[in-house]
Enzyme design. Structure first.
Site, short mmCIF file in Angstrom:
data_model
loop_
_atom_site.label_atom_id
_atom_site.label_comp_id
_atom_site.label_asym_id
_atom_site.label_seq_id
_atom_site.Cartn_x
_atom_site.Cartn_y
_atom_site.Cartn_z
N THR A 123 0.85 -1.20 0.00
CA THR A 123 0.00 0.00 0.00
C THR A 123 0.88 1.24 0.00
OG1 THR A 123 0.02 0.33 2.39
CG2 THR A 123 -1.69 -1.15 1.49
N ASP A 124 0.28 2.36 -0.25
CA ASP A 124 0.97 3.62 0.03
C ASP A 124 0.91 3.86 1.55
OD1 ASP A 124 2.38 5.97 -0.20
OD2 ASP A 124 1.20 6.75 -1.87
N TYR A 125 1.59 4.91 1.96
CA TYR A 125 1.81 5.22 3.38
C TYR A 125 0.49 5.29 4.18
CZ TYR A 125 5.13 7.36 6.72
OH TYR A 125 5.98 7.62 7.77
N ALA A 172 -2.17 3.80 3.86
CA ALA A 172 -3.37 3.86 3.02
C ALA A 172 -4.49 2.98 3.56
CB ALA A 172 -3.04 3.48 1.58
#
Ligand code: BGC
Length: 764
Positions: free
Chosen positions: A288-290, A292
């Site tokens: 995932t992104d940070y 997310a």
């Protein structure tokens, strides 16, 4: 070596030894046997631990939190990887915690945001894309991967391949611009550059394609905002660059923050499983992104346990920083919200990535301090940085051939970015030391002889707005507000200009005025700099603008008053040297903008491959009951693909091998391109195709090929493109990728607006 880790891990397996002798069964068989044996030893907690990616802080954190108790968690087998840890020594120490301190000795994977170079910083990706030189772009990724791996890293959060048509969005700086065809070529080149032919080699790193998907289509250009689009548009224009990166073998993919069709990407099964796994056959892992996953709580998808289960169900493998997987998946398993198989599949994919990188073979393979000393910030990398920067600049205007400058007389170098180290690198240069940058003043001094007199004045602050300065200064001082008043600065600049033959004004944005969480609703030059330009233009001296920015700015007035404009984006460490090379003609600019320059914000989104509408404007003059504006033309100020050279090129004799192709025949389209000017130069020859009649409406044209050629003065070359039915295809209402027979217009030219065309009739 592999045997060694197996013994350490206590899982020496006869299967494995057997497998070693069966080389015909290939690496993937050996990998499976290895990972099977390892996973048999792992507890559920250890399996979930592999899905956990932490940022211990100390580097740059792009979210609100950094991870805590990292050491304890590593030893407990609760961590699969780390990012934000920089340098061989620190990485080695963290790896030792995992290899010596955890029960199964499983090595960590170490990632970082290596976006445009690592410690040696190259132009921002938007700038690099303007070179249209995919071989060079691949080389830039190869060099960045070599340098990053020499410093302990094996995984880079790049390339960013989000198509963006809205320059208000600050992250437009990180991508390859508005076009899908070019964006896909750049995406694949970057992956090849990072990963090379062998991921287990010590100088290659695993790519992470981001941000999947459609992150660049945020409404109103506001970062993280909602996206909403038709499936046809998605398949036609937004998904292909991610697919190109996957097809090039990218080892990992990062899910984006935004929602798609009402479901945040990290819980979006359509994206993560149906498209990525089933349609594209992606075999790597998805991170995932940070935070997310946690952010899906705010999106309105439920509590942490619910959103973590949704993410795993959708097909996410690794959770960046949020620890939703770590803290809730066990409970969700007992509640049957997720299955053991899902956890194991995710764990397997991460272990496989480590295997491919050779980390089980030698967890310290990227931790060689002698390599770090030799390769990080080496001279040859700086030389490449200079070359890449020169190729990324776009000459937007050049009246009276003011450029190249003569190496004689007096030059007034003016502007807040003229003698400024802090802003040369641009956004997302987390490992680059700004103080190693070459300023424009120093760059010019480095190359001019004693016949040129150079005078300098700051002229203006980047902005006088203290509140903007505070926001742009979160990662250090980018906007420094002078003790002198704006008027004093301008007065000094005017006196300086009056003593010179030509003014070079280095102006634009501070580096953190674009990038993540750096959207702007007004993308013009800050008022302080406009005031400076007004005063400078009144001197009547030739006025050369060198514009630094992470996006195309709105420059309608500036393009009227300036004699010449060189758009340099953010050039990286070698900024000053590269700018000086181009200003004085040591390098003839060859970049073409990969993003349309709007005349004003009201035109946004503005992109060359728009649809026609039922009432298209013919020409660029307002007409009642046509699709246009009362107060601005439809056309951009500078179109996609536009860029001048110090020389000129003519296009003649555009022709095709046949006007009546049939079936899957391939044909050629050729143009004779001649260098008609006074200098040798490079030209990016562009091929566009229009499909005027189809079962779904098509854009007015789409890029389908480009070639960058070098022509000496007076030289001509025939530039030939091969066109196949693949180039005619589009997504129809059933989302089938098809071509339909009929008329096609083949266009070849120097930019998306200025083309010569031939029609043909392609039958089945
Ligand atoms: C960004 C990503 C980046 C990640 C890790 C996020 O805020 O959106 O592009 O890779 O942080 O630093």
């Amino acid at each position: 070596m592999i045997k060694k880790i197996l013994i350490v891990a206590g899982i020496i397996s006869t299967h494995f030894l057997h497998a070693q002798t069966r080389d015909a069964k290939s690496d993937s068989y050996r990998m499976k046997v290895y990972v099977d044996a390892l996973m048999k030893k792992m507890t559920l907690d250890e399996k979930i631990g592999q899905l956990n990616l932490l940022n211990p802080g100390g580097g740059v954190a792009t979210g609100a939190v950094v991870s805590s108790n990292v050491e304890t968690k590593i030893k407990a087998g609760n961590v699969g990887g780390l990012f934000g840890v920089i340098g061989v020594d620190k990485i080695r120490r963290a790896q030792e915690l995992a290899v010596n301190g955890s029960r199964l000795h499983i090595p960590l994977i170490f990632g970082s945001d290596v976006i445009h170079g690592y410690k040696t910083t190259f132009p921002i990706p938007l700038g690099l894309s303007c070179s249209w030189d995919t071989v060079m772009i691949e080389r830039s990724a190869r060099i960045a991967g070599t340098e990053a791996s020499a410093d302990g890293l094996s995984w880079v959060f790049s390339p960013m391949v989000d198509i963006a048509r809205d320059p208000r969005w600050g992250r437009i700086a990180e991508g390859a611009g508005e076009d899908t065809y070019l964006g896909s070529k750049v995406a694949a080149a970057m992956v090849r550059g990072y990963q090379g032919n062998d991921l287990s080699a010590k100088n290659t790193v695993m790519a992470c394609v981001k941000h999947y998907a459609l992150y660049g289509a945020a409404e109103a250009g506001r970062d993280y905002n909602t996206t909403d689009m038709s499936r046809i548009k998605m398949y036609e224009y937004y998904l292909p660059p991610y697919k190109a990166a996957v097809d090039a073998g990218a080892g990992s993919v990062m899910s984006s923050f935004n929602e798609v069709d009402g479901i945040p990407a990290s819980a979006n099964k359509f994206l993560m499983t149906d498209v990525l796994r089933k349609q594209w056959d992606f075999k790597g892992f998805v991170v995932t992104d940070y935070t997310a996953i946690n952010e899906m709580i705010e999106h309105g998808m439920g509590d942490l346990k619910t959103v973590s289960a949704l993410a795993l169900n959708a097909g996410i493998d690794m959770d960046m920083v949020g620890e939703g997987f770590l803290t809730t998946l066990k409970k969700s398993l007992t509640e049957k919200k997720v299955t053991l198989q899902q956890i194991e599949t995710a764990c397997r994919r991460i272990l496989e990535a480590k295997y491919k990188l050779g980390l089980f073979d030698d967890p310290y393979r990227y931790c060689d301090s002698s390599r770090a000393r030799k390769e990080v910030l080496s001279i040859d990398k700086r030389q490449s940085a200079r070359e890449f920067a020169e190729h990324s600049f776009v000459l937007l205007k050049n009246n009276n051939q003011t450029l190249p400058l003569k190496k004689s007389g007096t030059i007034a170098l003016i502007g807040p970015l003229a003698n400024n180290k802090n802003n040369m690198l641009g956004t997302w240069a987390v490992s680059g030391d700004a103080q190693l940058s070459i300023t424009v003043l120093d760059g010019i001094k480095n190359i001019i002889g004693s016949d040129v007199n150079i005078l300098y004045a700051k002229g203006a602050n980047i902005s006088d707005d203290t509140s903007l300065a505070k926001k742009a200064n979160v990662f250090g001082e980018k906007v420094d507000i002078d003790n002198r008043s704006p008027q004093e600065l301008i007065n000094e600049a005017v006196i300086t200009a009056n003593n010179a033959d030509v003014i070079v004004a280095v102006i634009g944005e501070a580096s953190e005025m674009s990038g993540e969480s750096a959207s702007r609703s007004d993308i013009g030059l800050p008022t302080s700099q406009k005031e400076l330009l007004k005063a400078l233009s009144k001197t009547g001296k030739p006025l050369v603008l060198v514009i630094m920015s992470g996006r195309p700015l709105t420059l309608p007035w500036e393009s009227e008053i300036a004699t010449s404009i060189l758009q340099v984006w953010f050039p990286g460490h070698e900024a000053g040297n590269a700018i000086a090379d181009v200003l004085f003609g040591n390098y003839n600019p060859s970049g073409k903008t990969t993003i349309s320059f709007p005349r004003n914000v009201g035109q946004i989104p503005i992109y060359y491959n728009h649809k026609n509408t039922g009432r298209p404007l013919k020409g660029d003059v307002w007409q009642k009951f046509r699709s246009d504006y009362l107060d601005v033309a439809n056309s951009p100020l500078y179109p996609f693909g536009f860029g001048l050279s110090y020389t000129t090129f003519s296009y003649e004799d555009v022709r095709v091998s046949t006007n009546n192709p049939k079936g899957n025949q391939s044909i050629t389209a050729t143009a004779k391109v001649t260098n008609t000017g006074k200098y040798a130069g490079e030209e990016v020859v562009q091929l566009y195709i229009s499909d005027p009649v189809a079962s779904v409406t098509r854009s007015v044209k789409d890029l389908r090929g480009f070639k960058k050629i070098m022509l000496q003065r007076g030289e001509s070359k025939d530039v030939t493109f091969t066109i196949t039915t693949e180039d005619l295809k589009f997504y129809n209402t059933g989302l089938h990728h098809v071509w339909e027979p009929g008329e096609f217009i083949i266009q070849i030219g120097t930019n998306s607006q200025d083309v010569k065309s031939v029609k043909l009739n392609w039958t089945k």
